[in-house]
Design a protein around this motif. Structure first.
Motif, PDB file in Angstrom:
ATOM      1  N   MET A 253       0.831  -1.210   0.000  1.00 14.74           N
ATOM      2  CA  MET A 253       0.000   0.000   0.000  1.00 14.74           C
ATOM      3  C   MET A 253       0.865   1.260   0.000  1.00 14.74           C
ATOM      4  O   MET A 253       0.439   2.309  -0.385  1.00 14.74           O
TER       5      MET A 253
ATOM      6  N   ASP B 253      -1.103  -8.316   3.275  1.00 14.58           N
ATOM      7  CA  ASP B 253      -2.226  -7.795   4.063  1.00 14.58           C
ATOM      8  C   ASP B 253      -2.077  -8.093   5.550  1.00 14.58           C
ATOM      9  O   ASP B 253      -2.506  -7.314   6.397  1.00 14.58           O
TER      10      ASP B 253
ATOM     11  N   TYR C 236      -3.635   7.541  -0.603  1.00 16.73           N
ATOM     12  CA  TYR C 236      -4.414   6.647  -1.475  1.00 16.73           C
ATOM     13  C   TYR C 236      -5.161   7.454  -2.538  1.00 16.73           C
ATOM     14  O   TYR C 236      -5.204   7.073  -3.711  1.00 16.73           O
TER      15      TYR C 236
ATOM     16  N   LYS D  73      -5.833  -0.822   3.864  1.00 21.16           N
ATOM     17  CA  LYS D  73      -6.280  -0.812   2.469  1.00 21.16           C
ATOM     18  C   LYS D  73      -7.807  -0.838   2.385  1.00 21.16           C
ATOM     19  O   LYS D  73      -8.420  -0.063   1.648  1.00 21.16           O
TER      20      LYS D  73
END
Length: 470
Positions: A1, A142, A207, A169
């Motif tokens: 990420m 993750d 993001y 995320k």
């Protein structure tokens, strides 16, 4: 990420990222700091700093070199810092120059020579490195822990929340769906970066490829200037701060005011609605990487008492509901942590310890924290109901209702209240006003007037500090 930052540097290098610095500036700065952190053999590092561009770069750089980053609350005393480092096996603390004295014990004491302290480089020095290379691994599983935040329980014993990349995320994607985004977005960060409310602003903005304006701390004059000059259009605030700020907001292009962190007085919502301020009420916690339930008050004014609907992917369930559908609020979804560090993993859903219900349209209502509930003679008293009523008195600045032990009833409510300057009311007038609206058992047995209520670093009222000597 983390590749959101690298992507920004490649695709919109000259777009503002943090304060006056571009995506390219921040990317280069993070690479420089990360290169210096590579030799550290620790898998976990701690960071102690007030909000700054430099702090943001150190947090991102430590993540980039795949360290688990313990973010320390700057209000902690030395003993508390030692305890947290010890329990989490952290031996390296990165810190700002301003926080050097707080850690001087580790530098000066032979007993604590196992703790290494590293002071932040200056921003000028970080950004003057033009030849920095990118040889880093920008992929993260993750399940990898990005950040650790310790939440203090009322007992004083903290719990360690591991915030994993999968949670982050899931959150930033769902938050963007609910709040939307524009290229002009510039999110004000006055809430601490060591707190989930601050860190989530940074992550959402990276993001979205949008800008963040970081202030070292809340400064009303500076915030109003940023609003009026249209430099920012998004803010995350706690109700205490917005209550002080709202009367002074005139011209604005604000798109989102994310409001949460504690109960929100309806009088504040009324005042904001009159000015068409874009309030998004939110409900979340460290364990869910902040915001997990949200809605726009202007879009759904008739739901103003709720905290909104779950973000995409999140589910809210009421456990053990009573005849009115009121029970414990449980959360499930990809933003929920897997369990506290060194504790049993969470099996299924997460019990928030809050009490509330869900209406027929799926909107969530929070009545109270389980621990703040007052049970008097077998009757449940929700402090929030009493507080909302007292807040409708224009002279009241802030108030809180807490339980007091009582030989006859077990517990009775006590009201602590602070007034706007020169507008104090006698306790008997407040009680007479409350008697018109509430059942007799809900009326506070004690009223104490204070100049201000005790709060922590993020503005939350410290209920457990309020004791009534009867």
């Amino acid at each position: 990420m983390m590749e959101w930052l690298r992507y920004g540097a490649q695709h919109y290098p000259n777009r503002k990222c943090i304060n006056e610095y571009t995506y390219n500036d921040i990317y280069r700065g993070v690479l420089h700091v990360a290169r210096n952190l590579v030799p550290l053999d620790a898998s976990r590092v701690a960071i102690l700093s007030d909000n700054s561009v430099t702090m943001a770069m150190y947090v991102l750089a430590a993540m980039l070199v795949h360290k688990e980053v313990l973010l320390l609350n700057v209000h902690l005393k030395l003993k508390e810092i030692e305890n947290q480092l010890d329990q989490l096996g952290v031996t390296t603390v990165l810190h700002s120059k301003e926080r050097r004295n707080q850690l001087s014990h580790f530098v000066d004491s032979e007993a604590s020579n196992s703790i290494v302290t590293i002071e932040f480089e200056t921003l000028e020095s970080i950004l003057s490195d033009l030849a920095v290379e990118d040889f880093f691994d920008w992929t993260f599983a993750d399940a990898d822990i990005a950040v650790i935040m310790n939440t203090s329980a009322t007992t004083g014993q903290f719990k360690s929340v591991p915030l994993r990349w999968g949670q982050i995320k899931a959150h930033v994607q769902a938050s963007q769906e609910v709040l939307g985004k524009t290229e002009q977005d510039n999110w004000l960060m006055v809430l601490p970066l060591f707190h989930v409310s601050g860190l989530s602003i940074l992550m959402r903005s990276l993001y979205n490829g949008t800008a963040v304006t970081i202030l070292p701390k809340y400064d009303e004059a500076q915030v109003l200037k940023l609003i009026e000059s249209e430099q920012i259009n998004m803010m995350s605030l706690v109700p205490t701060i917005l209550t002080q700020l709202e009367p002074h907001i005139t011209h604005h292009v604000l798109r989102v005011i994310l409001l949460g962190g504690e109960f929100i007085p309806l009088a504040l919502i009324d005042a904001c609605e009159k000015k068409s301020l874009p309030i998004y009420k939110t409900y979340g916690m460290t364990e869910t990487f902040s915001q997990s339930v949200t809605f726009s008050v202007l879009e759904y004014p008739h739901k103003r008492e709720s905290v909104g609907k779950p973000l995409p992917g999140m589910q809210v369930r009421i456990d053990n509901p009573d005849a009115d559908g009121v029970g414990e609020i449980h959360l499930t979804g990809p933003m929920v942590m897997t369990g506290y560090i060194n504790k049993e993993p969470i099996d299924g859903d997460f019990n928030t310890d809050d009490i509330g219900y869900i209406d027929e349209d799926g909107f969530v209502y929070i009545l109270n924290r389980r621990k703040d509930l007052i049970i008097s003679g077998g009757e449940n008293i929700y402090p929030k109901e009493l507080e909302d009523l007292v807040y409708t008195l224009p002279s009241v600045k802030e108030c809180v209702v807490v339980p007091v032990p009582d030989a006859k009833w077990g517990q009775v409510p006590a009201l602590f209240v602070a007034f706007h300057d020169g507008k104090s009311l006698p306790p008997e007038d407040i009680l007479a006003f409350m008697t018109n609206s509430l059942a007799k058992y809900k009326i506070p047995k004690y009223v104490k007037v204070l100049t201000a209520l005790p709060r922590n670093g993020t503005g939350k009222i410290l209920r457990n500090k309020l004791k009534f000597e009867n």
